[in-house]
Design an enzyme around this catalytic site. Sequence first.
Site, PDB file in Angstrom:
ATOM      1  N   LYS A   1       0.825  -1.212   0.000  1.00 40.81           N
ATOM      2  CA  LYS A   1       0.000   0.000   0.000  1.00 40.81           C
ATOM      3  C   LYS A   1       0.862   1.266   0.000  1.00 40.81           C
ATOM      4  CE  LYS A   1      -2.365  -1.127   3.737  1.00 40.81           C
ATOM      5  NZ  LYS A   1      -1.930  -2.475   4.104  1.00 40.81           N
TER       6      LYS A   1
ATOM      7  N   ARG B   1      -9.689   0.456   8.905  1.00 38.22           N
ATOM      8  CA  ARG B   1      -9.244  -0.885   9.267  1.00 38.22           C
ATOM      9  C   ARG B   1     -10.373  -1.682   9.913  1.00 38.22           C
ATOM     10  NH1 ARG B   1      -3.632   0.167   8.737  1.00 38.22           N
ATOM     11  NH2 ARG B   1      -2.385  -1.047  10.144  1.00 38.22           N
TER      12      ARG B   1
ATOM     13  N   ARG C   1      11.852  -5.819   4.521  1.00 41.27           N
ATOM     14  CA  ARG C   1      11.565  -4.421   4.206  1.00 41.27           C
ATOM     15  C   ARG C   1      12.516  -3.456   4.926  1.00 41.27           C
ATOM     16  NH1 ARG C   1       5.556  -2.035   4.826  1.00 41.27           N
ATOM     17  NH2 ARG C   1       5.744  -2.460   7.044  1.00 41.27           N
TER      18      ARG C   1
ATOM     19  N   ARG D   1      11.510  -1.611  10.427  1.00 36.43           N
ATOM     20  CA  ARG D   1      10.484  -1.205  11.383  1.00 36.43           C
ATOM     21  C   ARG D   1      10.401  -2.182  12.551  1.00 36.43           C
ATOM     22  NH1 ARG D   1       5.024   0.195   8.232  1.00 36.43           N
ATOM     23  NH2 ARG D   1       4.232  -1.082   9.931  1.00 36.43           N
TER      24      ARG D   1
ATOM     25  N   ARG E   1      -0.093  -9.019  13.065  1.00 41.52           N
ATOM     26  CA  ARG E   1      -0.738  -8.020  12.200  1.00 41.52           C
ATOM     27  C   ARG E   1      -1.607  -8.696  11.149  1.00 41.52           C
ATOM     28  NH1 ARG E   1       4.570  -5.563  10.573  1.00 41.52           N
ATOM     29  NH2 ARG E   1       3.523  -4.315   9.010  1.00 41.52           N
TER      30      ARG E   1
END
Length: 219
Positions: free
Chosen positions: A13, A88, A122, A155, A166
């Site tokens: 996203k 969400r 990431r 992160r 998550r």
Amino acid sequence: MRIVLLGPPGAGKGTYASRLTMILGVPHISTGDMVREEIKAETELGKAIKGYSDKGELVPDKIITKLLAKRLGGPDSERGFILDGFPRTIKQAEALNRISRIDLVINLNVPDEVIIQRLSNRLVCRKCGVIYNKLTLKPKRDGVCDKCGGALYQREDDTPEVIQDRLDVYRKKTELLIDYYKEKNLLRNVRCDDLMIPPEVIIEKIMMIISSVQDTSRA
Ligand code: ADP
């Protein structure tokens, strides 16, 4: 155009939104970035929400909706926006309805294996927020952002356990939004089931959907 990007964490996203922003000339509004900024600045709000974010849990609807409403009320959102990370929950979607009209919801369909591979590799620029990947989108120099020279970091919620949490939260709460927006006739699906598909290919698919929606709304 007022666009919502829907999809599991790691669906891309943020990557797609930052590119779409440049093409469409509307702001990228990411509630995840807003949450991280509050935490980094150690505001009262940041202190109150850090615990949720660290564990991969959702910040309470009331708090996040208030933050978003403030942001969407700004002058740069008048011509449209790309919303990433909000809504969400169904409650948030209902709140968003009251705040703004939505023209299109793009649902990114990504299998769990791709997500786990992507998130555990990431890297994000500490200075400008650009996203890299150790496997698929490597920076030219290790640990350094191509765009601004900032340091790249991983992160805190991109660890295997938190990624799984998550994903569980997504399946339990956010996936319900697919039906919610399908019923409103706003949902369009984009499949991405291979880690190696370059972002440009997905952007092209998204742009085709956006053009077709713009054509229908003009007709
Ligand atoms: P992800 O990469 O998991 O999609 P984000 O960067 O969008 O994560 O968000 C990071 C964290 O910020 C979330 O795990 C959650 O704690 C909080 N957050 C962001 N957006 C929302 C939202 N709309 N509702 C509740 N919590 C949110």
